[in-house]
Design a protein around this motif. Sequence first.
Motif, short mmCIF file in Angstrom:
data_model
loop_
_atom_site.label_atom_id
_atom_site.label_comp_id
_atom_site.label_asym_id
_atom_site.label_seq_id
_atom_site.Cartn_x
_atom_site.Cartn_y
_atom_site.Cartn_z
N VAL A 189 0.81 -1.20 0.00
CA VAL A 189 0.00 0.00 0.00
C VAL A 189 0.85 1.26 0.00
CG1 VAL A 189 -1.96 1.20 0.94
CG2 VAL A 189 -1.81 -1.25 1.20
N SER A 190 1.56 1.53 1.11
CA SER A 190 2.32 2.78 1.08
C SER A 190 3.58 2.68 1.91
CB SER A 190 1.46 3.93 1.59
OG SER A 190 1.13 3.66 2.92
N GLN A 191 3.93 1.45 2.29
CA GLN A 191 5.14 1.31 3.08
C GLN A 191 6.35 1.82 2.29
OE1 GLN A 191 6.56 -2.65 3.71
NE2 GLN A 191 6.87 -2.24 5.87
N GLN A 192 6.39 1.44 1.03
CA GLN A 192 7.43 2.00 0.16
C GLN A 192 6.79 2.40 -1.17
OE1 GLN A 192 11.01 0.07 -1.77
NE2 GLN A 192 11.88 0.68 0.19
N VAL A 193 7.21 3.53 -1.68
CA VAL A 193 6.69 3.99 -2.96
C VAL A 193 7.88 4.39 -3.83
CG1 VAL A 193 5.22 5.65 -4.14
CG2 VAL A 193 4.64 4.92 -1.84
N ILE A 194 7.89 3.90 -5.06
CA ILE A 194 8.96 4.31 -5.97
C ILE A 194 8.32 5.08 -7.11
CG2 ILE A 194 10.86 3.53 -7.43
CD1 ILE A 194 10.89 0.96 -5.75
N ILE A 195 8.82 6.26 -7.34
CA ILE A 195 8.29 7.10 -8.41
C ILE A 195 9.43 7.33 -9.40
CG2 ILE A 195 7.27 9.34 -8.95
CD1 ILE A 195 6.40 9.47 -5.98
N ASN A 196 9.28 6.84 -10.61
CA ASN A 196 10.40 6.88 -11.55
C ASN A 196 10.08 7.69 -12.79
OD1 ASN A 196 13.12 5.67 -11.83
ND2 ASN A 196 12.26 4.92 -13.76
N LYS A 197 11.01 8.56 -13.17
CA LYS A 197 10.94 9.32 -14.41
C LYS A 197 9.59 9.99 -14.65
CE LYS A 197 14.65 8.02 -17.41
NZ LYS A 197 15.61 8.84 -16.65
N ILE A 198 9.24 10.84 -13.74
CA ILE A 198 8.07 11.68 -13.97
C ILE A 198 8.55 12.85 -14.80
CG2 ILE A 198 6.43 13.24 -12.83
CD1 ILE A 198 5.82 10.27 -12.43
N GLU A 199 8.03 12.98 -16.00
CA GLU A 199 8.60 14.00 -16.89
C GLU A 199 7.67 15.14 -17.23
OE1 GLU A 199 10.51 12.07 -20.19
OE2 GLU A 199 12.41 12.21 -19.12
N THR A 200 6.43 15.06 -16.81
CA THR A 200 5.56 16.20 -17.08
C THR A 200 4.78 16.57 -15.83
OG1 THR A 200 3.61 14.92 -17.67
CG2 THR A 200 5.15 15.39 -19.45
N TYR A 201 4.30 17.79 -15.84
CA TYR A 201 3.52 18.27 -14.72
C TYR A 201 2.25 17.44 -14.56
CZ TYR A 201 1.01 21.34 -11.63
OH TYR A 201 0.30 21.85 -10.55
N LEU A 202 1.65 17.04 -15.67
CA LEU A 202 0.42 16.25 -15.60
C LEU A 202 0.66 14.93 -14.87
CD1 LEU A 202 -2.55 15.75 -16.40
CD2 LEU A 202 -1.74 14.83 -18.56
N GLU A 203 1.77 14.28 -15.18
CA GLU A 203 2.08 13.02 -14.48
C GLU A 203 2.26 13.27 -12.98
OE1 GLU A 203 4.56 10.82 -18.09
OE2 GLU A 203 5.63 12.00 -16.59
N SER A 204 2.96 14.34 -12.65
CA SER A 204 3.18 14.61 -11.23
C SER A 204 1.86 14.89 -10.54
CB SER A 204 4.16 15.76 -11.03
OG SER A 204 3.53 17.02 -11.21
N ARG A 205 0.99 15.57 -11.26
CA ARG A 205 -0.33 15.88 -10.70
C ARG A 205 -1.11 14.58 -10.45
NH1 ARG A 205 -1.67 21.11 -9.05
NH2 ARG A 205 -3.44 20.45 -7.83
N ILE A 206 -1.02 13.64 -11.37
CA ILE A 206 -1.73 12.37 -11.18
C ILE A 206 -1.17 11.63 -9.97
CG2 ILE A 206 -2.17 10.08 -12.20
CD1 ILE A 206 -2.27 11.46 -14.96
N VAL A 207 0.16 11.60 -9.86
CA VAL A 207 0.77 10.90 -8.73
C VAL A 207 0.38 11.58 -7.41
CG1 VAL A 207 2.93 10.21 -7.63
CG2 VAL A 207 2.71 10.09 -10.11
N TYR A 208 0.41 12.88 -7.41
CA TYR A 208 0.04 13.63 -6.20
C TYR A 208 -1.42 13.33 -5.83
CZ TYR A 208 -0.81 17.68 -3.14
OH TYR A 208 -1.14 18.49 -2.10
#
Lengths: 573, 461
Positions: B198-217
């Motif tokens: 669930v959220s014990q560990q999260v890996i976020i790789n190669k976010i290259e646009t603001y839209l992607e970061s917004r989705i992850v957020y």
Amino acid sequence: MSAIDSDDDIQSSTQIQQPKLPGNYSARISDRWSQQNRRDSINSTTIDGVHSKLSLDHIFPAQLYSTESGRLFHAGQVLIVLVGLPARGKTHLAVSITRYLRWLGVKTHPFHVGDYRRAVYKNFEDDIPQDYFSAVPKTEIGIKLRQKVLKDCLDGISNFFEIEKGQVAIYDALNALPKDRLDLQNEFGSKGIKVLFIESIVDDDELLARNVANAASSPDYIGWNPKQAKEDYINRIKTNAPIYIKMNEGNEDESALSFIKFINFGDRLIMNNSQYGYLINRIVFFLMNSKIKNGCVYFARCGKSDLDKYIDDEELNKSGLEFSEKLSSKLLNHVSKRKKLEKKPSFVNVVMAGGNHNLLGQSGTTNKQSIHPPFLSAYTNSHSNLNSNFNSNTNSANQSTDNLNIKHKIRQPPTADGSSEDSFVVWTATRKRTSSTANPFRQKGITVRERYQLNQLNPGEVADMTQDEIKSQFPDEYEQDLNDPYHHRYPRAESYHDLAVRMEPLLLEMERMSGDILIIAHESVLAVLYGYLMACSCYDIPSLKFPRNEIVEISYTPYENVARRIVMDDVEP
Amino acid sequence: MVGLPARGKSFISQKSKYIESIKTFMWSIILTIFKSVVRYLSWLSIKAKSFNVGSYRRQNHKHPDAEFFDIRNKEGWQKRQEAAEQAVTDMMNWFSDEQGVVAILDATNATRERRDWILRLCRENSIEPMFLESWCDDEKIIKKNILDVKATSPDYEGLNQEDAYEDFLKRIAKYEENYEPLDEIASKDLTFVKLINVSQQVIINKIETYLESRIVYYVMNLHIKPRCIYLSRHGESMYNLEGKIGGNADLSERGFQYAKKLPELVKQLAGDDHQKLTVWTSTLVRTQQTAEHLPYNQLQWKALDELDAGACDGLTYEEIERKFPDDFKQRDENKYEYRYRGGESYRDVVIRLEPIIMELERQENILIITHQAVLRCIYAYFMNVPQEESPWMSIPLHTLIKLEPRAYSTLVQRLKADIPAVSTYKERGTSRLGEIEDANNKSKHLITGEPVSADHPLAIK
């Protein structure tokens, strides 16, 4: 996605002061904002205020409310511990996170160990024992000095939490060993302060070289010959590289810590036990968009219209049109010169050379009536090169996939605005005058985006009134406005504070841009954005001036932002 | 190319992204994420759609048993492959024919081979995919998820609970046999998000646009704790009585009666939950007067203020029709996009509400007291109401609405206070207020739940 209870949001709401007046406890309209003794202007509006010391009851530009404790009620106290070798951009991280969190209303302070060392040894070349810069000094005097400096810095942090109503402290030091980190967790964790480690790891040589080159701008090397500065700095890296142990790679106890590994400046983030409190989510969101920027942000006013009325939303008049031409030629010349000096390519230089911009494909340039919402406009154009005769290639799943064809191994290039360092993008408000001021840029093939959030402060019922008219028709409101021009809101108007909250989603999009960006907007909007980039006090923001004949340029260095003004000689202020 | 570096060419097209699930035992969480992401993006006018391979497969195999998912079962494997191909074909066609922006390929995609196949197809079509993996080896979490899923998955419709549970355990075992987790090193050049336990560990790789970061957020802010959102307009105001729009009027006498009654309505609808409520209002007097008897913490948001009617503020619709006939017509033609002179459009309101929605996803029980247009936008977000319809929904005064987000849908309940109020609803093409019974207007009843034909996708059942 959190299924695990986040520790700090809702449960701790017992701290909230019950409202004294029915219906609202938001301090935005209560008189707590405007008490004279709460005002503190950060020394200067032309120097980045991100390092300034804050008064006890400091109020930040986009702060939503205030509490007796001075802290946001739904986010506990957090110590952010930076971890990493020199030249990993730790100082940049400390500074930029501070800027962003302060803006959001979180009382944040960066504690750079270098500042504390400099307080002991005024002159860098003085008799600092060279092994001081090692995480494990060998000589007695080196050990003593290191202990003293770290202690001073940590005392400063404790003081900030206990006496200065601080909420987030950022500890900018090497923190190279598991023992250092576990000790910090014990010391601060036992006081109920959440400790979050952010480890910056850089294994990309190009990034590293860039960071080393930036080090010459550090306060340590003022007056040094750049080559010597670089050598000295590399020496510090070399001393510590063999000693340094990455988080969770040498000591199993570290797996219980909350940490974020920030790899190659956002290329990859690994979060461990960082269960999503409000602040940590915000920080991760920020980290996903944070860049070490080479580009600049430019601010300009829009041209004039005949009556300059708010309600009418007029078009530019003749003088406004002339202004728009002068603005574009002045700025493009300036950027072009700057880029040539930096020996870097720029889209602007292509434009200036009369390149065929249609081929360059900065898309959306003809989209004058762009009505699309924030950050989306870049995504709503049609997919011109999507193969419409798509063949689902139905049998290919049966083929061996160990050898992806070379062309399948290459990532599709990012296409959002500002994703490359040579880009140049213009943002305007959706109001006619501002948008039209960007027309000369559009004609040159430069991307122009209309952004609703950049619309000027809504003046509400005092729209298009003179100061005298306001004074006679709204005498009480007028008084209040004089008293606190940042938070006061005329009937149905926006305050500067409202404007800051409204613009918040744009800030990260701006942080993300690698290239140059020009923002054409009303003075009120520029004041608030300038307030973010230069960390101004909210008491200074309403009085910031942006005359028409000046373009503001803000450039980034790791330690602070630098603002300067470019004067247009043939334009009236 | 006049000396521009090669990557300069990348400006040519704005490409689509798609998110792909690699589901391992985490159906209910993934489902919540996907449903919410599509809803969030659509609401922001980013064209988004989910392509669920399971539903393609179900067209032919309604209730397959676990054997079907055995990799050695040739027939089963082929059927699943066909379903995946059909889904991917439809997805690519949707990108090119309908200018889709974010597609979600909702499938197990458990093997590297399958993922490479998808990657290849995407890149051939100038799409850079984003993978989302939810990985779990914590027995407790897995068990809880199985319980959630067997209660909700269409695969087990009509099956008794124990059989469903048994079968599901077997199916997981089949998947486990050939499941290859996303390799963090081999996949270093892919854009991916990996949620571990669930959220014990999260890996976020190669976010290259603001839209992607917004989705992850956005995904980070989602939670699956049960909670409810309560919505109400302010009580009837003096401007409502006069048929005027905008302004900052006080409540009418009946409006004050509603304010008095509201605490009781809240208790009735919220039950035991009411103690954990927080109230959000706008900065306008009428919402604060409406909230004044509520014994909960209250926050004021400027972003919840009513749509700004600019030059038309304080006028009646008849006056607007007389003074600005063109504007009046234009607004009826495209109510979502029309921006009042010097004021706002519905689209503008959605933009300023975005941070509110983000905060709302993080929070638990919230009561929002706001205004007609703002409420329409918030309701549209939770109920996935399309833009053409949302500005035409009827939201009567003196009514408390309860929304309860669930994995497969959001439940709605309404409680009408027995206090009369004027109608502020304006039908298309007229300046008179009041709902016309036989007007041909489906959107109107989306909230009131009255006469909507049963096959309408948003019909309340």
